[in-house]
Motif scaffolding. Structure first.
Motif, PDB file in Angstrom:
ATOM      1  N   ARG A 124       0.815  -1.219   0.000  1.00 50.29           N
ATOM      2  CA  ARG A 124       0.000   0.000   0.000  1.00 50.29           C
ATOM      3  C   ARG A 124       0.845   1.263   0.000  1.00 50.29           C
ATOM      4  O   ARG A 124       0.627   2.206   0.780  1.00 50.29           O
ATOM      5  N   VAL A 125       1.843   1.268  -0.866  1.00 49.82           N
ATOM      6  CA  VAL A 125       2.692   2.439  -1.047  1.00 49.82           C
ATOM      7  C   VAL A 125       2.788   2.713  -2.544  1.00 49.82           C
ATOM      8  O   VAL A 125       2.282   1.940  -3.367  1.00 49.82           O
ATOM      9  N   SER A 126       3.450   3.804  -2.903  1.00 50.91           N
ATOM     10  CA  SER A 126       3.601   4.146  -4.311  1.00 50.91           C
ATOM     11  C   SER A 126       4.694   3.278  -4.951  1.00 50.91           C
ATOM     12  O   SER A 126       5.538   2.689  -4.260  1.00 50.91           O
ATOM     13  N   ARG A 127       4.678   3.222  -6.265  1.00 51.89           N
ATOM     14  CA  ARG A 127       5.720   2.481  -6.965  1.00 51.89           C
ATOM     15  C   ARG A 127       7.092   3.120  -6.749  1.00 51.89           C
ATOM     16  O   ARG A 127       8.110   2.427  -6.694  1.00 51.89           O
ATOM     17  N   GLY A 128       7.085   4.466  -6.619  1.00 53.28           N
ATOM     18  CA  GLY A 128       8.347   5.153  -6.354  1.00 53.28           C
ATOM     19  C   GLY A 128       8.988   4.722  -5.048  1.00 53.28           C
ATOM     20  O   GLY A 128      10.214   4.604  -4.949  1.00 53.28           O
ATOM     21  N   ALA A 129       8.138   4.466  -4.024  1.00 52.37           N
ATOM     22  CA  ALA A 129       8.670   4.016  -2.736  1.00 52.37           C
ATOM     23  C   ALA A 129       9.316   2.636  -2.869  1.00 52.37           C
ATOM     24  O   ALA A 129      10.360   2.363  -2.257  1.00 52.37           O
ATOM     25  N   ILE A 130       8.702   1.756  -3.671  1.00 53.41           N
ATOM     26  CA  ILE A 130       9.296   0.428  -3.880  1.00 53.41           C
ATOM     27  C   ILE A 130      10.602   0.549  -4.649  1.00 53.41           C
ATOM     28  O   ILE A 130      11.599  -0.120  -4.326  1.00 53.41           O
ATOM     29  N   ARG A 131      10.617   1.406  -5.670  1.00 51.41           N
ATOM     30  CA  ARG A 131      11.855   1.590  -6.442  1.00 51.41           C
ATOM     31  C   ARG A 131      12.991   2.097  -5.554  1.00 51.41           C
ATOM     32  O   ARG A 131      14.146   1.717  -5.724  1.00 51.41           O
ATOM     33  N   THR A 132      12.644   2.983  -4.607  1.00 47.65           N
ATOM     34  CA  THR A 132      13.668   3.483  -3.683  1.00 47.65           C
ATOM     35  C   THR A 132      14.220   2.352  -2.825  1.00 47.65           C
ATOM     36  O   THR A 132      15.429   2.280  -2.576  1.00 47.65           O
ATOM     37  N   ALA A 133      13.336   1.468  -2.370  1.00 46.75           N
ATOM     38  CA  ALA A 133      13.774   0.364  -1.503  1.00 46.75           C
ATOM     39  C   ALA A 133      14.661  -0.634  -2.238  1.00 46.75           C
ATOM     40  O   ALA A 133      15.503  -1.299  -1.621  1.00 46.75           O
ATOM     41  N   VAL A 134      14.474  -0.760  -3.552  1.00 40.02           N
ATOM     42  CA  VAL A 134      15.248  -1.756  -4.326  1.00 40.02           C
ATOM     43  C   VAL A 134      16.133  -1.072  -5.363  1.00 40.02           C
ATOM     44  O   VAL A 134      16.522  -1.683  -6.366  1.00 40.02           O
ATOM     45  N   ALA A 135      16.471   0.199  -5.135  1.00 37.92           N
ATOM     46  CA  ALA A 135      17.196   0.982  -6.146  1.00 37.92           C
ATOM     47  C   ALA A 135      18.475   0.310  -6.622  1.00 37.92           C
ATOM     48  O   ALA A 135      18.768   0.278  -7.818  1.00 37.92           O
ATOM     49  N   ASP A 136      19.255  -0.257  -5.684  1.00 34.84           N
ATOM     50  CA  ASP A 136      20.533  -0.859  -6.081  1.00 34.84           C
ATOM     51  C   ASP A 136      20.351  -2.208  -6.768  1.00 34.84           C
ATOM     52  O   ASP A 136      21.318  -2.771  -7.299  1.00 34.84           O
ATOM     53  N   LEU A 137      19.127  -2.733  -6.783  1.00 34.68           N
ATOM     54  CA  LEU A 137      18.864  -4.009  -7.439  1.00 34.68           C
ATOM     55  C   LEU A 137      18.309  -3.824  -8.852  1.00 34.68           C
ATOM     56  O   LEU A 137      18.214  -4.796  -9.607  1.00 34.68           O
ATOM     57  N   LEU A 138      17.970  -2.594  -9.196  1.00 36.01           N
ATOM     58  CA  LEU A 138      17.400  -2.318 -10.512  1.00 36.01           C
ATOM     59  C   LEU A 138      18.499  -2.334 -11.573  1.00 36.01           C
ATOM     60  O   LEU A 138      19.675  -2.109 -11.261  1.00 36.01           O
ATOM     61  N   PRO A 139      18.146  -2.591 -12.836  1.00 34.38           N
ATOM     62  CA  PRO A 139      19.127  -2.475 -13.920  1.00 34.38           C
ATOM     63  C   PRO A 139      19.750  -1.080 -13.912  1.00 34.38           C
ATOM     64  O   PRO A 139      19.103  -0.108 -13.526  1.00 34.38           O
ATOM     65  N   ASP A 140      20.994  -0.983 -14.358  1.00 31.74           N
ATOM     66  CA  ASP A 140      21.739   0.280 -14.266  1.00 31.74           C
ATOM     67  C   ASP A 140      20.986   1.455 -14.870  1.00 31.74           C
ATOM     68  O   ASP A 140      20.893   2.526 -14.268  1.00 31.74           O
ATOM     69  N   HIS A 141      20.461   1.297 -16.067  1.00 35.59           N
ATOM     70  CA  HIS A 141      19.806   2.439 -16.704  1.00 35.59           C
ATOM     71  C   HIS A 141      18.544   2.833 -15.961  1.00 35.59           C
ATOM     72  O   HIS A 141      18.218   4.012 -15.843  1.00 35.59           O
ATOM     73  N   THR A 142      17.836   1.870 -15.384  1.00 36.11           N
ATOM     74  CA  THR A 142      16.623   2.184 -14.635  1.00 36.11           C
ATOM     75  C   THR A 142      16.975   2.842 -13.312  1.00 36.11           C
ATOM     76  O   THR A 142      16.350   3.805 -12.890  1.00 36.11           O
ATOM     77  N   ALA A 143      18.011   2.328 -12.643  1.00 34.14           N
ATOM     78  CA  ALA A 143      18.420   2.902 -11.364  1.00 34.14           C
ATOM     79  C   ALA A 143      18.841   4.346 -11.528  1.00 34.14           C
ATOM     80  O   ALA A 143      18.531   5.205 -10.708  1.00 34.14           O
ATOM     81  N   ALA A 144      19.549   4.633 -12.627  1.00 38.66           N
ATOM     82  CA  ALA A 144      20.016   5.999 -12.845  1.00 38.66           C
ATOM     83  C   ALA A 144      18.835   6.941 -13.048  1.00 38.66           C
ATOM     84  O   ALA A 144      18.851   8.092 -12.624  1.00 38.66           O
ATOM     85  N   GLU A 145      17.788   6.437 -13.722  1.00 35.91           N
ATOM     86  CA  GLU A 145      16.632   7.277 -13.979  1.00 35.91           C
ATOM     87  C   GLU A 145      15.772   7.476 -12.737  1.00 35.91           C
ATOM     88  O   GLU A 145      15.232   8.544 -12.504  1.00 35.91           O
ATOM     89  N   GLU A 146      15.648   6.409 -11.928  1.00 35.54           N
ATOM     90  CA  GLU A 146      14.721   6.459 -10.814  1.00 35.54           C
ATOM     91  C   GLU A 146      15.345   6.983  -9.525  1.00 35.54           C
ATOM     92  O   GLU A 146      14.649   7.419  -8.624  1.00 35.54           O
ATOM     93  N   ALA A 147      16.678   6.920  -9.414  1.00 32.62           N
ATOM     94  CA  ALA A 147      17.309   7.303  -8.155  1.00 32.62           C
ATOM     95  C   ALA A 147      17.179   8.786  -7.880  1.00 32.62           C
ATOM     96  O   ALA A 147      17.241   9.223  -6.744  1.00 32.62           O
TER      97      ALA A 147
END
Length: 244
Positions: A124-147
């Motif tokens: 029950r949180v935003s997708r951005g909050a999940i991306r923050t929690a798993v930022a270092d696990l995301l593909p490099d190009h996605t992490a750079a965009e979302e961080a």
């Protein structure tokens, strides 16, 4: 022109009497329409000398001093409240969207193939909050965009006075309380609105906190308060929508 607009112009001129000179030059009259000083012409000048009447100067400078005192007192009370909260151990600031004790579960589920959208629904949180929690696990190009989330610009909205009065009694985060404390009061007849400047995220959180004004859970709704909340909701809804 509303008197609050005149005080707003002072920021760009440096002295409140300079505003009256500008209005006189542009042949604009400024009068107080209600209250104890109703019908007072704040641009009245001596018919021979062309100078502002002494009573006008006194009235304008008194109003400006009272407004400045109000802002200073609000700011001091805000800082005193923050210091008191810090003394009790409160760190202030926005709480993490994903609690620390849940971060490990989120990261594990993501590594096992769970999607960001599904995790956002589960917790029950935003997708951005999940991306923050798993930022270092995301593909490099996605992490750079979302961080680095895009910065939000400040937005000024008029908050009905009934909403502002309710929120002042609510438990607010530091940013929300500061936004209210620094708001500019605009008198409107018997009531007022509070001109609040903050990022859209703060406006949305303030709107969520005043939901009880709609009634429910055994608490009857007061029509005037419900109407005020919906007016503020319409203004907040006109902003850029939050991420789902």
């Amino acid at each position: 022109m509303h008197i609050s607009e005149m005080f707003r112009l002072v920021r760009g001129t440096g002295h409140i009497l300079d505003v009256l000179d500008v209005l006189h030059r542009d042949q604009v009259a400024l009068r107080i329409h209600d209250g104890a000083s109703s019908a007072v012409d704040l641009t009245a000048r001596h018919p021979r000398t062309g100078e502002l009447l002494s009573t006008v100067k006194f009235t304008v400078q008194t109003l400006a001093a009272a407004g400045e005192l109000q802002r200073d007192l609000q700011r001091e009370l805000t800082y005193d409240g923050l210091r008191a909260a810090e003394a009790k151990g409160s760190k202030g600031g926005r709480r993490p969207a994903v609690p620390a004790d849940k971060t490990g579960d989120v990261r594990t589920a993501y590594l096992e193939g769970r999607s960001i959208a599904a995790l956002a629904r589960d917790h029950r949180v935003s997708r951005g909050a999940i991306r923050t929690a798993v930022a270092d696990l995301l593909p490099d190009h996605t992490a750079a965009e979302e961080a680095a989330p895009a910065l939000e610009l400040l937005v000024t909205l008029d908050m009905p006075g009934k909403v502002a009065d309710f929120l002042r009694t609510a438990e607010l985060e530091a940013a929300e309380r500061a936004a209210l404390a620094q708001g500019v009061v605009v008198r409107r007849g018997q009531g007022y609105t509070l001109r609040v400047t903050a990022v859209p995220a703060v406006h949305r959180r303030l709107l969520a906190l005043c939901q009880p004004l709609d009634g429910g859970q055994g608490v009857p709704a007061v029509p005037a308060q419900r109407k005020a909340r919906r007016e503020y909701e319409n203004r907040v809804s006109a902003l850029v929508p939050a991420e789902p």
